[in-house]
Design a protein around this motif. Structure first.
Motif, short mmCIF file in Angstrom:
data_model
loop_
_atom_site.label_atom_id
_atom_site.label_comp_id
_atom_site.label_asym_id
_atom_site.label_seq_id
_atom_site.Cartn_x
_atom_site.Cartn_y
_atom_site.Cartn_z
N ALA A 98 0.83 -1.21 0.00
CA ALA A 98 0.00 0.00 0.00
C ALA A 98 0.86 1.26 0.00
O ALA A 98 0.53 2.25 -0.66
CB ALA A 98 -0.93 -0.01 1.21
N ASN A 99 1.97 1.25 0.74
CA ASN A 99 2.89 2.39 0.74
C ASN A 99 3.40 2.68 -0.66
O ASN A 99 3.42 3.84 -1.10
CB ASN A 99 4.10 2.12 1.64
CG ASN A 99 3.77 2.05 3.11
OD1 ASN A 99 4.49 1.41 3.87
ND2 ASN A 99 2.69 2.68 3.53
N ILE A 100 3.82 1.64 -1.36
CA ILE A 100 4.40 1.83 -2.69
C ILE A 100 3.33 2.30 -3.68
O ILE A 100 3.57 3.20 -4.50
CB ILE A 100 5.06 0.53 -3.20
CG1 ILE A 100 6.10 0.03 -2.19
CG2 ILE A 100 5.69 0.75 -4.57
CD1 ILE A 100 7.17 1.05 -1.84
N ALA A 101 2.14 1.72 -3.61
CA ALA A 101 1.05 2.12 -4.50
C ALA A 101 0.66 3.58 -4.27
O ALA A 101 0.39 4.33 -5.23
CB ALA A 101 -0.16 1.21 -4.29
N THR A 102 0.63 4.01 -3.02
CA THR A 102 0.29 5.39 -2.70
C THR A 102 1.40 6.34 -3.14
O THR A 102 1.14 7.42 -3.68
CB THR A 102 0.04 5.55 -1.19
OG1 THR A 102 -0.99 4.65 -0.79
CG2 THR A 102 -0.38 6.97 -0.86
N ARG A 103 2.65 5.92 -2.91
CA ARG A 103 3.78 6.77 -3.29
C ARG A 103 3.82 6.98 -4.80
O ARG A 103 4.17 8.06 -5.29
CB ARG A 103 5.09 6.12 -2.81
CG ARG A 103 6.36 6.94 -3.03
CD ARG A 103 6.38 8.13 -2.09
NE ARG A 103 6.00 9.37 -2.76
CZ ARG A 103 5.79 10.51 -2.12
NH1 ARG A 103 5.88 10.57 -0.80
NH2 ARG A 103 5.46 11.59 -2.78
N TRP A 104 3.44 5.95 -5.56
CA TRP A 104 3.43 6.07 -7.03
C TRP A 104 2.48 7.18 -7.45
O TRP A 104 2.79 7.98 -8.33
CB TRP A 104 3.01 4.75 -7.66
CG TRP A 104 3.02 4.77 -9.15
CD1 TRP A 104 4.08 4.50 -9.98
CD2 TRP A 104 1.91 5.09 -10.01
NE1 TRP A 104 3.70 4.63 -11.31
CE2 TRP A 104 2.38 5.00 -11.35
CE3 TRP A 104 0.58 5.44 -9.79
CZ2 TRP A 104 1.55 5.24 -12.45
CZ3 TRP A 104 -0.24 5.69 -10.87
CH2 TRP A 104 0.25 5.59 -12.19
N VAL A 105 1.32 7.27 -6.80
CA VAL A 105 0.36 8.33 -7.12
C VAL A 105 0.91 9.69 -6.71
O VAL A 105 0.88 10.65 -7.48
CB VAL A 105 -1.00 8.04 -6.43
CG1 VAL A 105 -1.93 9.25 -6.58
CG2 VAL A 105 -1.65 6.80 -7.04
N LEU A 106 1.42 9.79 -5.48
CA LEU A 106 1.91 11.07 -4.97
C LEU A 106 3.12 11.60 -5.74
O LEU A 106 3.37 12.81 -5.73
CB LEU A 106 2.26 10.95 -3.49
CG LEU A 106 1.09 10.93 -2.51
CD1 LEU A 106 1.57 10.61 -1.10
CD2 LEU A 106 0.35 12.27 -2.53
N ASP A 107 3.86 10.73 -6.37
CA ASP A 107 5.05 11.16 -7.10
C ASP A 107 4.72 11.93 -8.37
O ASP A 107 5.61 12.49 -9.01
CB ASP A 107 5.95 9.96 -7.45
CG ASP A 107 6.87 9.58 -6.30
OD1 ASP A 107 6.94 10.35 -5.33
OD2 ASP A 107 7.52 8.52 -6.38
N HIS A 108 3.46 11.98 -8.75
CA HIS A 108 3.05 12.77 -9.90
C HIS A 108 2.81 14.21 -9.47
O HIS A 108 2.06 14.47 -8.52
CB HIS A 108 1.78 12.18 -10.54
CG HIS A 108 2.01 10.86 -11.20
ND1 HIS A 108 2.00 9.67 -10.51
CD2 HIS A 108 2.26 10.54 -12.50
CE1 HIS A 108 2.24 8.67 -11.35
NE2 HIS A 108 2.40 9.17 -12.56
N SER A 109 3.43 15.14 -10.17
CA SER A 109 3.42 16.54 -9.75
C SER A 109 2.03 17.16 -9.74
O SER A 109 1.79 18.14 -9.02
CB SER A 109 4.34 17.37 -10.66
OG SER A 109 3.88 17.33 -12.00
N PHE A 110 1.10 16.62 -10.51
CA PHE A 110 -0.25 17.20 -10.59
C PHE A 110 -1.17 16.67 -9.49
O PHE A 110 -2.33 17.05 -9.43
CB PHE A 110 -0.87 16.94 -11.97
CG PHE A 110 -0.89 15.49 -12.37
CD1 PHE A 110 -1.92 14.66 -11.99
CD2 PHE A 110 0.14 14.95 -13.13
CE1 PHE A 110 -1.95 13.31 -12.35
CE2 PHE A 110 0.13 13.62 -13.52
CZ PHE A 110 -0.91 12.80 -13.12
N VAL A 111 -0.67 15.80 -8.62
CA VAL A 111 -1.46 15.27 -7.51
C VAL A 111 -1.18 16.10 -6.27
O VAL A 111 -0.03 16.27 -5.85
CB VAL A 111 -1.13 13.78 -7.25
CG1 VAL A 111 -1.84 13.29 -5.97
CG2 VAL A 111 -1.55 12.94 -8.44
N GLY A 112 -2.25 16.64 -5.66
CA GLY A 112 -2.10 17.40 -4.43
C GLY A 112 -2.16 16.52 -3.20
O GLY A 112 -1.39 16.68 -2.26
#
Length: 339
Positions: free
Chosen positions: A268-282
């Protein structure tokens, strides 16, 4: 004061672990928000009001002070019970499911009803699912609303609205985004960058399927009756739109390997980090069933690391074998399943 949006690193008062924040001219919150909509139905499990409020208090103690509230979540009563309410952020929605008069009085009454329910003098973030946005802009100027965001708007409509209303008014768009549902990468990302809008993403963990507990497990029965409504929704997407259970197990195995390389972080940590690593995600919106099932200690480990190029390469290798890139043509752009 700047009208821009940004994600920053800050240090919590109770420890050295860095945590990211999402900031705009009028809205500031952690890059992980708690979702309270599960409290609107016993289908997700239920807990006493005391347990729910204890869980909310623990979130705030750890720095997670932002919640997306449902109509009966109890957010307002909880906020009112705190010694200081200044640091608690609440997001709510303007949902119109039938033809409704869009006069100033109707809209203002709806906003004030939310203020009453949330026990506040200003709505922190009002997420609009239908017009009239111009009236909301007027109410913001009068101080009834701090910030306005969209919810499940596709790239074309988001672009039109942001162009019409000008820079700085729309701060966010709440849409589904995960390793499985990558539709925001196809159009929405460019719109966000062009108008300085950030995504508040839900479905990041696909109802809990992007987790260690599902690694090396047989495919669940969609109609068994043991899955939550969220799990049925996301399992259907995994099996019918994205790929199949075997490929999904390959993705979980890759995420498990990446987690091990980063010191034993969870899938879950890795899946969440993948999303957050996108600059357009707040921020990501984590659907915790407060008082029933929550993973705040594990979720806290998402911050303070980044995926490497090699991590992203092996993830992309699995995604390339799926229908993820074609999902936007199969089920439509962001939010199409709700229109």
């Amino acid at each position: 004061m700047s009208t821009g949006l940004s994600k920053n690193l800050s240090v919590r008062n109770n420890g050295p672990q860095p945590k990211e924040t999402f900031s705009s001219r009028s809205f500031h919150c952690p890059s992980s928000m708690g979702s309270l909509w599960q409290l609107s139905s016993n289908a997700w499990g239920s807990a006493s009001a005391a347990k729910i409020r204890q869980a909310m208090a623990r979130h705030i103690e750890m720095g997670y002070n932002a919640f997306g509230e449902s109509r009966i979540s109890g957010h307002g009563q909880f906020k009112e019970s705190l010694p200081s309410q200044a640091g608690v952020v609440g997001a709510t929605k303007w949902c119109v499911f039938r033809q409704t008069e869009s006069s100033r009085s109707v809209v203002e009454n709806a906003v004030r009803e939310r203020m009453t329910r949330m026990r506040t003098t200003t709505v922190d973030l009002l997420q609009d699912i239908s017009p009239p946005l111009q009236i909301l802009q007027d109410l913001q100027n009068e101080g009834l609303i701090s910030a306005v965001g969209l919810c499940n708007f596709d790239a074309i409509r988001t672009d039109e609205i942001c162009t019409q209303l000008g820079p700085g008014f729309i701060v966010s768009n709440q849409v589904q985004f995960s390793l499985i549902d990558t539709r925001p990468l196809h159009g929405m990302a460019d719109v966000c960058e062009r108008h300085n809008v950030k995504l508040l993403t839900y479905g990041t963990l696909c109802g809990g399927f992007l987790a260690d507990q599902w690694l090396n497990q047989p495919e669940p029965d969609l109609y068994s009756g043991v899955l939550t409504p969220s799990q049925r929704k996301y399992l259907d997407m995994i099996l019918k739109a994205w790929g199949n259970w075997t490929l999904f197990q390959s993705l979980l195995a890759v995420l498990r390997d990446i987690g091990d390389r980063h010191g034993g972080l969870s899938i879950a940590n890795i899946a969440t980090r993948w999303v957050l690593d996108h600059s357009f995600v707040g921020a990501v919106i984590i659907g915790a069933r407060l008082g029933v099932s929550e993973h705040i200690d594990d979720n806290d480990r998402v911050f303070g690391f980044r995926l490497t190029d090699e991590d992203n390469r092996v993830i992309e290798a699995v995604q390339a074998r799926s229908n993820g890139r074609r999902m936007i043509t199969l089920i439509g752009d962001c939010g199409a399943e709700y229109r």
